[in-house]
Motif scaffolding. Sequence first.
Motif, mmCIF file in Angstrom:
data_model
loop_
_atom_site.group_PDB
_atom_site.id
_atom_site.type_symbol
_atom_site.label_atom_id
_atom_site.label_comp_id
_atom_site.label_asym_id
_atom_site.label_seq_id
_atom_site.Cartn_x
_atom_site.Cartn_y
_atom_site.Cartn_z
ATOM 1 N N MET A 1 0.839 -1.190 0.000
ATOM 2 C CA MET A 1 0.000 0.000 0.000
ATOM 3 C C MET A 1 0.878 1.246 0.000
ATOM 4 S SD MET A 1 -1.195 0.516 3.967
ATOM 5 C CE MET A 1 0.046 0.928 5.221
ATOM 6 N N ARG A 2 0.308 2.374 -0.449
ATOM 7 C CA ARG A 2 0.997 3.660 -0.399
ATOM 8 C C ARG A 2 0.719 4.315 0.949
ATOM 9 N NH1 ARG A 2 -1.702 6.822 -3.425
ATOM 10 N NH2 ARG A 2 -0.152 8.293 -4.237
ATOM 11 N N ALA A 3 1.743 4.916 1.515
ATOM 12 C CA ALA A 3 1.589 5.558 2.819
ATOM 13 C C ALA A 3 2.638 6.652 2.966
ATOM 14 C CB ALA A 3 1.739 4.533 3.947
ATOM 15 N N ILE A 4 2.387 7.564 3.883
ATOM 16 C CA ILE A 4 3.372 8.584 4.254
ATOM 17 C C ILE A 4 4.127 8.074 5.479
ATOM 18 C CG2 ILE A 4 3.724 10.925 5.100
ATOM 19 C CD1 ILE A 4 2.894 10.861 2.193
ATOM 20 N N LEU A 5 5.439 7.965 5.349
ATOM 21 C CA LEU A 5 6.275 7.465 6.435
ATOM 22 C C LEU A 5 7.278 8.542 6.822
ATOM 23 C CD1 LEU A 5 6.890 4.797 8.073
ATOM 24 C CD2 LEU A 5 8.769 4.462 6.441
ATOM 25 N N ILE A 6 7.453 8.743 8.135
ATOM 26 C CA ILE A 6 8.527 9.625 8.586
ATOM 27 C C ILE A 6 9.554 8.782 9.335
ATOM 28 C CG2 ILE A 6 6.997 11.616 8.704
ATOM 29 C CD1 ILE A 6 7.218 11.493 11.739
ATOM 30 N N THR A 7 10.813 8.998 9.007
ATOM 31 C CA THR A 7 11.919 8.265 9.624
ATOM 32 C C THR A 7 12.833 9.193 10.408
ATOM 33 O OG1 THR A 7 13.198 8.465 7.575
ATOM 34 C CG2 THR A 7 11.882 6.450 7.877
ATOM 35 N N GLU A 8 12.528 10.482 10.375
ATOM 36 C CA GLU A 8 13.249 11.471 11.171
ATOM 37 C C GLU A 8 12.282 12.590 11.504
ATOM 38 O OE1 GLU A 8 16.175 13.779 8.987
ATOM 39 O OE2 GLU A 8 15.274 13.115 7.092
ATOM 40 N N PHE A 9 12.497 13.255 12.633
ATOM 41 C CA PHE A 9 11.627 14.351 13.026
ATOM 42 C C PHE A 9 12.052 15.631 12.324
ATOM 43 C CE2 PHE A 9 11.289 11.590 16.903
ATOM 44 C CZ PHE A 9 9.954 11.249 16.707
ATOM 45 N N GLY A 10 11.057 16.480 12.056
ATOM 46 C CA GLY A 10 11.338 17.745 11.401
ATOM 47 C C GLY A 10 10.064 18.397 10.919
ATOM 48 N N GLY A 11 10.201 19.236 9.889
ATOM 49 C CA GLY A 11 9.061 19.940 9.329
ATOM 50 C C GLY A 11 8.387 19.136 8.243
ATOM 51 N N PRO A 12 7.593 19.803 7.400
ATOM 52 C CA PRO A 12 6.863 19.103 6.345
ATOM 53 C C PRO A 12 7.752 18.286 5.412
ATOM 54 C CG PRO A 12 6.015 21.332 6.604
ATOM 55 C CD PRO A 12 7.243 21.243 7.454
ATOM 56 N N GLU A 13 9.005 18.661 5.307
ATOM 57 C CA GLU A 13 9.908 17.972 4.380
ATOM 58 C C GLU A 13 10.175 16.516 4.756
ATOM 59 O OE1 GLU A 13 12.374 19.367 7.731
ATOM 60 O OE2 GLU A 13 10.828 20.323 6.482
ATOM 61 N N VAL A 14 9.871 16.113 5.998
ATOM 62 C CA VAL A 14 10.136 14.718 6.400
ATOM 63 C C VAL A 14 8.998 13.775 6.009
ATOM 64 C CG1 VAL A 14 11.551 15.532 8.332
ATOM 65 C CG2 VAL A 14 9.154 14.897 8.741
ATOM 66 N N LEU A 15 7.903 14.316 5.481
ATOM 67 C CA LEU A 15 6.764 13.491 5.071
ATOM 68 C C LEU A 15 7.033 12.918 3.686
ATOM 69 C CD1 LEU A 15 4.029 15.999 6.242
ATOM 70 C CD2 LEU A 15 4.442 13.781 7.276
ATOM 71 N N ARG A 16 7.277 11.607 3.605
ATOM 72 C CA ARG A 16 7.663 10.987 2.333
ATOM 73 C C ARG A 16 6.699 9.868 1.976
ATOM 74 N NH1 ARG A 16 12.690 11.680 5.047
ATOM 75 N NH2 ARG A 16 13.978 13.300 4.073
ATOM 76 N N LEU A 17 6.336 9.804 0.697
ATOM 77 C CA LEU A 17 5.443 8.760 0.200
ATOM 78 C C LEU A 17 6.247 7.503 -0.106
ATOM 79 C CD1 LEU A 17 2.491 8.190 -0.700
ATOM 80 C CD2 LEU A 17 3.218 8.830 -3.013
ATOM 81 N N VAL A 18 5.821 6.367 0.447
ATOM 82 C CA VAL A 18 6.537 5.100 0.257
ATOM 83 C C VAL A 18 5.519 3.982 0.016
ATOM 84 C CG1 VAL A 18 8.462 5.817 1.744
ATOM 85 C CG2 VAL A 18 6.532 4.555 2.727
ATOM 86 N N ASP A 19 6.001 2.825 -0.376
ATOM 87 C CA ASP A 19 5.186 1.609 -0.472
ATOM 88 C C ASP A 19 5.505 0.720 0.721
ATOM 89 O OD1 ASP A 19 3.685 1.929 -2.909
ATOM 90 O OD2 ASP A 19 5.589 1.758 -3.984
#
Length: 317
Positions: A1-19
């Motif tokens: 499935m597609r999801a937004i994953l964060i692997t580090e804390f920060g601002g909007p730039e840490v929101l990444r789309l992954v499978d």
Amino acid sequence: MRAILITEFGGPEVLRLVDLPDPEPGPGEMLVEVSAAGVNYADTHLVENSYLSAATLPMIPGAEVVGRTPDGRRVVALVDNGGYAEKTAVREEQAHEIPEGVSDGQALALVVQGVTAWHLLRTSARLVEGESVVVHAAAGGTGSLAVQLAKSLGAGRVIATASSKEKRDLALELGADVAVEADAEGMKERLVEANGGRKVDVVLEMTGGPVFDASLAALAPFGRLVTYGMASRVPPQPVEAAKLMGRSQAVVGFWLMHCLSRPGMYREPLAELLAMTADGRLKPQVGGVHPLSGAASAHEDLRARRTFGKLLLDPSR
């Protein structure tokens, strides 16, 4: 499935789309295929780890979803995390079926922000008919509902604050008696003037910093300031107990998470709000729909105060 994953804390730039693999529901949980996910201002704190509760990584953010269960039921649900995805596991007791006539966006506007507005007025402020109510950020998700609920509960005067003329006009359309500029400079004086020269009875405050300070200064004897956020990320001045006593005032904190472990404090208000929406007594505002891949831009808009009403993510895009 597609999801937004964060692997580090920060601002909007840490929101990444992954499978990612589909989630596996545990005991007492069910899988929901998400048709829309809600975006809250609290999410912007969560991804930078500045929220009331500490976050752990990696994490799929998102606390609220609308979707279908495997048996075809259309539900709105509160989740611990995991909402920014095509599928998520939901605890059965935190899923609520959506009545006919309520859209996905309207349902999502109620599950966190609607229940919060309900408790701010009824549980924390204990609003009495005829009292004046100040609603800060009155065009936002919680504020736009609090304006309507305050009027339905018999508030004598609802005073809205908002950062632009368009947002102030919306607050007036939703039932506010007067709408004033949200800038902290001169806030106390504007609130008193908007209340006919009298100090105010109830303030719903989620900005913090100088806005909190000015709101407390505008509070009448026996007035209640309910704080439920710190959008400015600036703490207010310390509140002195002796001054509260000398003015017979109260400062009350509210966090929705404390309602979840108390029978009747989540499901019953949500059911009431859904019924009010279904029959037209309440009009939740849907401010915009971003694709799941645009989660970062949704957070940027929230932080820049460019939004009104409820902001949604569409997992199909």
